[in-house]
Design a protein around this motif. Sequence first.
Motif, short mmCIF file in Angstrom:
data_model
loop_
_atom_site.label_atom_id
_atom_site.label_comp_id
_atom_site.label_asym_id
_atom_site.label_seq_id
_atom_site.Cartn_x
_atom_site.Cartn_y
_atom_site.Cartn_z
N PHE A 59 -42.39 -16.05 72.92
CA PHE A 59 -43.62 -16.82 73.39
C PHE A 59 -43.43 -17.36 74.51
N ALA A 60 -42.22 -17.89 75.15
CA ALA A 60 -42.08 -18.77 76.62
C ALA A 60 -42.10 -17.61 77.51
N PHE A 61 -41.45 -16.49 77.50
CA PHE A 61 -41.50 -15.47 78.51
C PHE A 61 -42.80 -14.69 78.46
N ARG A 62 -43.38 -14.68 77.43
CA ARG A 62 -44.54 -13.67 77.40
C ARG A 62 -45.96 -14.64 77.89
N GLY A 63 -45.65 -15.93 77.81
CA GLY A 63 -46.57 -16.93 78.00
C GLY A 63 -46.76 -17.32 79.53
N THR A 64 -45.73 -17.34 80.12
CA THR A 64 -45.76 -17.86 81.63
C THR A 64 -46.00 -16.56 82.64
N PRO A 65 -46.56 -16.76 83.66
CA PRO A 65 -46.50 -15.80 84.88
C PRO A 65 -45.23 -15.51 85.19
N LEU A 66 -45.31 -14.06 85.56
CA LEU A 66 -43.79 -13.63 86.11
C LEU A 66 -43.48 -14.04 87.30
N LEU A 67 -44.20 -14.37 88.25
CA LEU A 67 -43.83 -15.17 89.40
C LEU A 67 -43.45 -16.60 89.24
N VAL A 68 -43.87 -17.37 88.16
CA VAL A 68 -43.53 -18.59 87.94
C VAL A 68 -42.02 -18.57 87.15
N GLN A 69 -41.65 -17.67 86.53
CA GLN A 69 -40.50 -17.14 85.86
C GLN A 69 -39.55 -16.99 87.03
N ILE A 70 -39.81 -16.29 88.01
CA ILE A 70 -39.00 -15.73 88.68
C ILE A 70 -38.63 -17.15 89.83
N TYR A 71 -39.55 -18.00 90.37
CA TYR A 71 -39.41 -19.17 91.02
C TYR A 71 -38.58 -20.27 89.99
N LEU A 72 -38.79 -20.27 88.82
CA LEU A 72 -37.88 -21.13 88.11
C LEU A 72 -36.39 -20.62 87.92
N ILE A 73 -36.35 -19.63 87.83
CA ILE A 73 -34.94 -18.97 87.48
C ILE A 73 -34.40 -18.94 88.90
N TYR A 74 -35.07 -18.59 90.16
CA TYR A 74 -34.44 -18.78 91.43
C TYR A 74 -34.01 -19.89 91.96
N TYR A 75 -34.82 -20.91 91.69
CA TYR A 75 -34.56 -22.40 92.28
C TYR A 75 -33.57 -23.13 91.30
N GLY A 76 -33.54 -22.60 90.08
CA GLY A 76 -32.58 -23.15 89.11
C GLY A 76 -31.16 -22.52 89.03
N LEU A 77 -31.22 -21.28 88.57
CA LEU A 77 -29.90 -20.52 88.55
C LEU A 77 -29.46 -19.81 89.81
N GLY A 78 -30.58 -19.47 90.46
CA GLY A 78 -30.30 -18.95 91.99
C GLY A 78 -29.33 -19.84 92.85
N GLN A 79 -29.21 -21.12 92.56
CA GLN A 79 -28.25 -21.84 93.52
C GLN A 79 -26.90 -21.77 92.92
N ILE A 80 -26.69 -21.37 91.66
CA ILE A 80 -25.20 -21.15 91.08
C ILE A 80 -24.92 -19.68 91.30
N LEU A 81 -25.69 -18.54 90.88
CA LEU A 81 -25.34 -17.14 90.57
C LEU A 81 -25.45 -16.81 91.95
N PRO A 82 -24.62 -15.69 92.39
CA PRO A 82 -24.56 -14.60 93.78
C PRO A 82 -25.90 -13.96 93.54
N GLU A 83 -26.39 -13.44 94.55
CA GLU A 83 -27.65 -12.56 94.78
C GLU A 83 -27.66 -11.48 93.76
N PRO A 84 -26.83 -10.64 93.38
CA PRO A 84 -27.08 -9.38 92.67
C PRO A 84 -27.29 -10.22 91.11
N GLY A 85 -26.53 -11.16 90.84
CA GLY A 85 -26.48 -11.73 89.49
C GLY A 85 -27.85 -12.44 89.26
N PHE A 86 -28.49 -13.15 90.25
CA PHE A 86 -29.88 -13.83 89.99
C PHE A 86 -30.82 -12.65 89.73
N GLY A 87 -30.79 -11.67 90.41
CA GLY A 87 -31.77 -10.32 90.01
C GLY A 87 -31.54 -10.06 88.59
N ILE A 88 -30.22 -10.01 88.08
CA ILE A 88 -30.12 -9.39 86.59
C ILE A 88 -30.70 -10.53 85.75
#
Length: 105
Positions: A59-88
């Motif tokens: 429900f959470a992943f299907r109910g939010t827009p893809l761009l919002v998910q990518i932004y949230l993951i990038y600004y949250g986990l993207g600070q911790i994970l390296p570049e390829p890890g963020f993409g995965i």
Amino acid sequence: METITNVISFLPALIKATPLTLLLTATAGIFGLIIGTLAALARLSRHRLLAWPAFAFTFAFRGTPLLVQIYLIYYGLGQILPEPGFGIVSYGPICGTACGTRSRH
């Protein structure tokens, strides 16, 4: 005519980035297939402790827009994970959600 020269000027960079793009797509696709299969099996379960978290994940992943998910993951986990890890990590659950909802039906 200027547009074609702009495209041609970016072509070497695009060709250089192709192997990394294919690696990330394949890895995230496999990761998503595993997540999707587990989510579909959990949703089909009669146990609420398995079915409810799988429903909430879907429900959470299907109910939010893809761009919002990518932004949230990038600004949250993207600070911790390296570049390829963020993409995965960003593409895997999105792919898994789509796979899980299709596998369930």
